[in-house]
Design a protein around this motif. Structure first.
Motif, short mmCIF file in Angstrom:
data_model
loop_
_atom_site.label_atom_id
_atom_site.label_comp_id
_atom_site.label_asym_id
_atom_site.label_seq_id
_atom_site.Cartn_x
_atom_site.Cartn_y
_atom_site.Cartn_z
N ALA A 1 -34.68 15.36 10.96
CA ALA A 1 -34.86 14.85 9.60
C ALA A 1 -33.56 14.29 9.04
CB ALA A 1 -35.39 15.96 8.70
N LEU A 2 -32.43 14.91 9.36
CA LEU A 2 -31.14 14.40 8.90
C LEU A 2 -30.87 13.02 9.50
CD1 LEU A 2 -28.84 17.56 9.12
CD2 LEU A 2 -29.69 16.46 7.05
N LYS A 3 -31.14 12.88 10.78
CA LYS A 3 -30.91 11.59 11.44
C LYS A 3 -31.81 10.51 10.85
CE LYS A 3 -29.45 13.84 15.69
NZ LYS A 3 -29.77 14.19 17.10
N GLN A 4 -33.05 10.86 10.59
CA GLN A 4 -33.98 9.88 10.01
C GLN A 4 -33.55 9.51 8.59
OE1 GLN A 4 -37.62 12.10 10.53
NE2 GLN A 4 -38.06 11.15 12.51
N ALA A 5 -33.00 10.48 7.85
CA ALA A 5 -32.57 10.22 6.48
C ALA A 5 -31.38 9.27 6.44
CB ALA A 5 -32.24 11.53 5.78
N VAL A 6 -30.39 9.50 7.30
CA VAL A 6 -29.22 8.61 7.30
C VAL A 6 -29.60 7.24 7.86
CG1 VAL A 6 -27.52 10.46 7.33
CG2 VAL A 6 -28.32 9.51 9.50
N SER B 1 -28.47 9.32 19.57
CA SER B 1 -29.73 9.79 19.00
C SER B 1 -29.91 9.38 17.53
CB SER B 1 -29.82 11.32 19.13
OG SER B 1 -28.73 11.95 18.49
N THR B 2 -28.82 9.36 16.76
CA THR B 2 -28.94 8.95 15.36
C THR B 2 -29.21 7.45 15.28
OG1 THR B 2 -27.41 10.70 14.73
CG2 THR B 2 -27.84 9.01 13.10
N VAL B 3 -28.55 6.67 16.12
CA VAL B 3 -28.80 5.23 16.15
C VAL B 3 -30.21 4.93 16.64
CG1 VAL B 3 -28.08 3.05 17.23
CG2 VAL B 3 -26.37 4.64 16.37
N ASN B 4 -30.75 5.76 17.52
CA ASN B 4 -32.14 5.58 17.94
C ASN B 4 -33.07 5.60 16.72
OD1 ASN B 4 -31.28 5.49 20.59
ND2 ASN B 4 -31.92 7.58 21.07
N CYS B 5 -32.80 6.51 15.79
CA CYS B 5 -33.60 6.57 14.55
C CYS B 5 -33.40 5.30 13.71
CB CYS B 5 -33.22 7.80 13.74
SG CYS B 5 -33.68 9.37 14.49
N HIS C 1 -7.64 3.36 15.05
CA HIS C 1 -7.16 2.04 14.66
C HIS C 1 -8.27 1.22 14.04
CE1 HIS C 1 -3.09 2.29 16.28
NE2 HIS C 1 -3.60 2.92 17.31
N ARG C 2 -9.49 1.41 14.53
CA ARG C 2 -10.66 0.78 13.91
C ARG C 2 -11.63 1.91 13.56
NH1 ARG C 2 -13.80 -0.95 10.47
NH2 ARG C 2 -14.83 -2.97 10.72
N GLY C 3 -11.39 2.53 12.39
CA GLY C 3 -12.28 3.57 11.92
C GLY C 3 -13.44 3.00 11.14
N ALA C 4 -14.27 3.87 10.60
CA ALA C 4 -15.42 3.43 9.81
C ALA C 4 -14.98 2.97 8.42
CB ALA C 4 -16.43 4.56 9.70
N ASP C 5 -15.78 2.10 7.84
CA ASP C 5 -15.55 1.62 6.47
C ASP C 5 -16.43 2.35 5.46
OD1 ASP C 5 -13.70 -0.57 7.19
OD2 ASP C 5 -15.48 -1.39 8.18
N LEU C 6 -17.52 2.91 5.93
CA LEU C 6 -18.45 3.63 5.07
C LEU C 6 -19.11 4.72 5.91
CD1 LEU C 6 -20.16 3.87 2.39
CD2 LEU C 6 -21.78 2.28 3.49
N LEU C 7 -19.27 5.90 5.32
CA LEU C 7 -19.96 7.00 5.98
C LEU C 7 -21.20 7.36 5.17
CD1 LEU C 7 -20.26 9.35 7.99
CD2 LEU C 7 -18.65 10.65 6.58
N LEU C 8 -22.34 7.32 5.83
CA LEU C 8 -23.58 7.82 5.25
C LEU C 8 -23.83 9.17 5.89
CD1 LEU C 8 -25.70 4.54 5.36
CD2 LEU C 8 -24.43 5.50 3.42
N LEU C 9 -23.62 10.23 5.11
CA LEU C 9 -23.56 11.60 5.62
C LEU C 9 -24.77 12.39 5.14
CD1 LEU C 9 -21.56 13.50 7.20
CD2 LEU C 9 -20.79 14.28 4.95
N GLY C 10 -25.55 12.87 6.09
CA GLY C 10 -26.75 13.61 5.75
C GLY C 10 -26.53 15.10 5.72
N GLY C 11 -27.09 15.77 4.70
CA GLY C 11 -26.99 17.22 4.60
C GLY C 11 -27.44 17.71 3.25
N ASP C 12 -27.92 18.96 3.19
CA ASP C 12 -28.32 19.58 1.92
C ASP C 12 -29.29 18.71 1.13
OD1 ASP C 12 -26.71 21.80 2.46
OD2 ASP C 12 -24.96 20.89 1.50
N ASN C 13 -30.29 18.20 1.82
CA ASN C 13 -31.37 17.46 1.18
C ASN C 13 -30.95 16.16 0.50
OD1 ASN C 13 -33.53 19.40 1.75
ND2 ASN C 13 -32.37 20.73 0.37
N ASP D 1 -24.65 13.40 10.49
CA ASP D 1 -24.98 14.57 9.68
C ASP D 1 -23.71 15.35 9.38
OD1 ASP D 1 -24.71 17.06 11.53
OD2 ASP D 1 -25.84 15.63 12.74
N SER D 2 -23.80 16.27 8.45
CA SER D 2 -22.61 16.94 7.91
C SER D 2 -21.88 17.76 8.96
CB SER D 2 -23.00 17.82 6.72
OG SER D 2 -24.00 18.76 7.09
#
Length: 229
Positions: free
Chosen positions: A8-13, A37-41, A207-219, A125-126
């Motif tokens: 559910a967390l993977k589907q939410a993000v 697995s998260t990208v699969n969602c 050196h090339r990190g993320a620009d935005l994090l969509l973090l799933g957790g706690d509903n 996820d968190s």
């Protein structure tokens, strides 16, 4: 969705990533799509948007197959040029948005596609959000003939290397997973490991990190920006 429900967390993000990118899509847009697995969602969630963008560059053969199954054109990066958006997960991500990636063996192609993208959106996820990288083993992709040499160099650097037996990357190479060392300076270590002859690349994305994090957790899904660069 609960913190105890990984699917559910993977589907939410994944759904949050769709909402993030949708206003930026047009018939010319080529997305960068990661793997895992998260990208699969996320790929599954792209189904209603088929036809609203030109296609995607995939960072693994597995992701490419899933995209094609939805009717999304998979485009060679050499033809695509700079990508506006890259969506991928992480095995670990710190508060500066440096990451460890490569648990699914696609780190080299992921790093290339990330480097060619204007914006990197990480979906996770968190449990993946950590104060310091290193709890997850650090993958290193190596030319097969150099595996033992690189492993000895990794011991010299304070790691415990383990050959990932039976795994061949999409590039025809092998993987070493590095254990037993936290990453004090990810940027410097990323550079140092990549200088060793026989290393294709390592799974530190600092050196090339993320620009935005969509973090799933706690509903809920949090939309986070990096603390620093």
């Amino acid at each position: 969705m609960t913190a105890q429900d990984p699917t559910a967390l993977k589907q939410a993000v994944a759904a949050a990533a769709i909402e993030e990118i949708r206003p930026h899509l047009d018939r010319r847009t080529i997305l960068g799509v990661g793997s895992g697995s998260t990208v699969n969602c996320f790929i599954a969630a792209l189904a209603p948007l088929v036809g609203e963008f030109a296609g995607a560059v995939a960072s693994s053969e597995e992701s490419a197959q899933q995209l094609r199954a939805l009717g999304i054109e998979v485009i060679d990066l050499n033809s695509a040029g700079t990508l506006p958006l890259y969506i991928d997960g992480a095995d670990e991500i710190d508060h500066d948005f440096a990451m460890i990636k490569g648990g699914g063996a696609a780190l080299t192609r992921e790093k290339i596609v990330a480097a060619c993208s204007a914006r990197f959106i990480c979906i996770a996820d968190s449990s993946k959000y950590v104060a310091q990288l290193g709890g997850f083993p650090l993958p290193v992709e190596v030319i097969p003939m150099a595996r033992s040499w690189v492993s000895r160099e990794m011991v010299r650097m304070g790691f415990s290397p383990v050959y990932r037996q039976g795994v061949v990357t999409d590039n025809g190479n092998q993987l070493i997973d590095l254990h037993d060392r936290m990453l004090d300076n990810p940027r410097e270590l990323e550079t140092a490991i990549n200088q060793i002859p026989g290393v294709v690349t390592n799974g530190i994305f600092a050196h090339r990190g993320a620009d935005l994090l969509l973090l799933g957790g706690d509903n809920r899904v949090e939309r986070l920006s990096p603390r620093a660069r």
